[in-house]
Write an enzyme that holds these catalytic residues in place. Structure first.
Site, PDB file in Angstrom:
ATOM      1  NE  ARG A 195      38.611   9.935  40.763  1.00 49.72           N
ATOM      2  CZ  ARG A 195      38.019   9.006  40.421  1.00 49.72           C
ATOM      3  NH1 ARG A 195      36.873   8.958  40.553  1.00 49.72           N
ATOM      4  NH2 ARG A 195      38.435   7.620  40.918  1.00 49.72           N
ATOM      5  CE1 TYR A 200      42.401  34.111  33.405  1.00 44.86           C
ATOM      6  CE2 TYR A 200      41.920  31.966  33.076  1.00 44.86           C
ATOM      7  CZ  TYR A 200      42.773  32.805  33.952  1.00 44.86           C
ATOM      8  OH  TYR A 200      44.046  32.599  33.396  1.00 44.86           O
ATOM      9  CG  ASP A 239      35.090  33.241  35.781  1.00 43.87           C
ATOM     10  OD1 ASP A 239      34.792  33.936  37.085  1.00 43.87           O
ATOM     11  OD2 ASP A 239      35.616  33.073  34.757  1.00 43.87           O
ATOM     12  CE  LYS A 281      43.514  33.843  39.249  1.00 44.97           C
ATOM     13  NZ  LYS A 281      42.755  33.820  38.416  1.00 44.97           N
TER      14      LYS A 281
HETATM   15  C1  LIG Z   1      42.409  33.165  37.606  1.00 43.78           C
HETATM   16  C2  LIG Z   1      41.034  33.425  36.604  1.00 43.78           C
HETATM   17  C3  LIG Z   1      40.446  32.102  35.836  1.00 43.78           C
HETATM   18  C4  LIG Z   1      41.175  30.577  35.617  1.00 43.78           C
HETATM   19  O1  LIG Z   1      41.656  30.456  36.885  1.00 43.78           O
HETATM   20  P1  LIG Z   1      42.870  29.561  37.665  1.00 43.78           P
HETATM   21  O2  LIG Z   1      42.663  28.790  38.582  1.00 43.78           O
HETATM   22  O3  LIG Z   1      44.071  30.416  37.337  1.00 43.78           O
HETATM   23  O4  LIG Z   1      42.912  27.977  36.981  1.00 43.78           O
HETATM   24  C5  LIG Z   1      39.018  31.907  35.186  1.00 43.78           C
HETATM   25  N1  LIG Z   1      38.665  33.339  35.166  1.00 43.78           N
HETATM   26  C6  LIG Z   1      39.322  34.601  35.415  1.00 43.78           C
HETATM   27  C7  LIG Z   1      38.194  34.887  35.691  1.00 43.78           C
HETATM   28  C8  LIG Z   1      39.996  34.398  36.432  1.00 43.78           C
HETATM   29  O5  LIG Z   1      40.697  36.062  36.831  1.00 43.78           O
END
Ligand SMILES: *Cc1c(COP(=O)(O)O)cnc(C)c1O
Length: 378
Positions: free
Chosen positions: A46, A98, A170, A195
């Site tokens: 961890r 998001y 983000d 993504k």
């Molecule tokens: C998908 C996404 C998230 C969340 O990510 P997960 O891997 O699904 O938890 C956060 N911010 C943006 C811009 C996203 O497209």
């Protein structure tokens, strides 16, 4: 070194133990210690695992940060970063954030006494107006999701520094290949590694990167204490995905530019949101702070019936939640990424029922356009 080269040579091209050209999956939870007085670099996974560490060092290098952290999901990365704040703290957040981030802030962190105000950060005077004596941070997405609104990161950082705020960004839509917020003075970069970074629609993961050492120590403490870490197998998959980040981003972006241009000319398409279109209100700011418009766009259709036909009828774009895969993905923000947002909040943010979001994959642009043409104009 340019980023395209850095992606391949950022420290973990070769496994230090075997000289393998890929860091192995260390499927290990604990490590034998030789001395009571001195523990080795790894003790319990961890706290640290060599495969995860290879990914963390890679993302830190690509974002030009000092330290990277890998988490079990994008939301785990975001939530862990938000755990740096305490009861009584106030955050200013971009309004079309998001949906999952909106949800965790308004239904979980709000219970813990961390307050958030959502404002349209494309105009920084809104941020200024939302400042309170207990404001501690600015939380941004640029381009935002799903309307691809652009926030001026340089201006935001200046404002944040004036008021002693941290800036969190983000960077999921851009990836470090196209935009590096730490270089513009931001403090924490967050990613859904699910993504573009992984890029193959087969892993859920999240990443965070900081430049400041002390902030790195605090986030490291949260990562270990809260424990939402990424496992070694998924770390390896993301590392593998990142190796082709440049070619995937370049190719998808090239197609996205063609698709956005085509959509903008269609009568049944009401509005196209893409920072690569010259009439996008944030195009100029975006061009200043990034090296390309990316591969995600959204558009509004003339009717709900056509919206349904586009979502369900395309052959080359999967109707699914998510983005950033090798395959094109079409999604419906109102019922997917923003389902967690109450309808009035959603509509007020422009996330209407005729809005669809398209993440352009690696198919040929001409084939994608022919598919869209068949469904929209057929
Ligand atoms: C998908 C996404 C998230 C969340 O990510 P997960 O891997 O699904 O938890 C956060 N911010 C943006 C811009 C996203 O497209």
């Amino acid at each position: 070194m340019k980023l395209g080269t850095k992606i391949i040579h950022s420290g973990h091209t070769i496994d230090p133990y075997t000289k393998g050209l890929s860091v192995p999956i260390y499927q290990v939870s604990t490590f034998a210690q030789e001395s009571v007085d001195h523990f080795g670099k790894y003790d319990y996974a961890r706290s640290g695992n060599p495969t995860r560490e290879a990914l963390e060092e890679t993302i830190a290098a690509l974002e030009n940060g000092s330290r990277g952290f890998a988490f079990a999901s994008g939301m785990a990365a975001i939530s862990s970063a938000l755990l740096l704040f305490s009861a009584g703290d106030h955050l200013i957040v971009c309004e079309d954030v998001y949906g999952g981030t909106f949800r965790v802030l308004t239904s979980l962190f709000s219970r813990l006494g961390i307050e958030a105000t959502f404002v349209d950060t494309t105009d920084l005077s809104n941020v200024r107006a939302a400042l309170r004596p207990n404001t501690k941070a600015l939380y941004l997405e640029t381009p935002s999701n799903p309307l691809l609104k652009i926030t001026d990161l340089h201006g935001a950082v200046q404002l944040a520094k004036e008021h002693g705020l941290l800036t969190l960004v983000d960077n999921t839509f851009m990836t470090p290949y196209l935009q590096r917020p730490l270089e513009l003075g931001c403090d924490i970069v967050l990613h859904s590694g699910t993504k573009f970074l992984n890029g193959h629609s087969d892993v859920i993961s999240g990443l965070a990167v900081v430049r400041d050492q002390e902030l790195g120590n605090r986030l490291s403490f949260v990562q270990n204490a809260f424990g939402a870490v990424l496992g070694p197998q998924d770390s390896w998959l993301v590392l593998r995905g990142v190796k082709t980040l440049k070619v995937r981003m370049e190719e998808s972006q090239r197609s996205a530019i063609a698709v956005a241009g085509w959509l903008a000319e269609q009568q049944r398409v009401r509005e196209v949101f893409y920072p690569g279109l010259p009439d996008h209100p944030g195009a100029e700011v975006h061009a200043r702070q990034s090296s390309g418009p990316g591969a995600v766009l959204s558009f509004k259709l003339e009717s709900l019936e056509l919206t349904r036909r586009v979502l369900e009828g395309l052959e080359l774009a999967a109707f699914a939640v998510s983005l950033g895969g090798v395959e094109s993905i079409i999604s419906y923000p109102a019922k997917m990424s923003h389902a967690a947002m109450p309808p009035h909040e959603r509509e007020a943010r422009g996330v209407t029922d005729n809005l669809v979001r398209l993440s352009v994959g690696l198919e040929e642009a001409a084939d994608l356009i022919a598919d869209l043409d068949r469904v929209i104009n057929g």
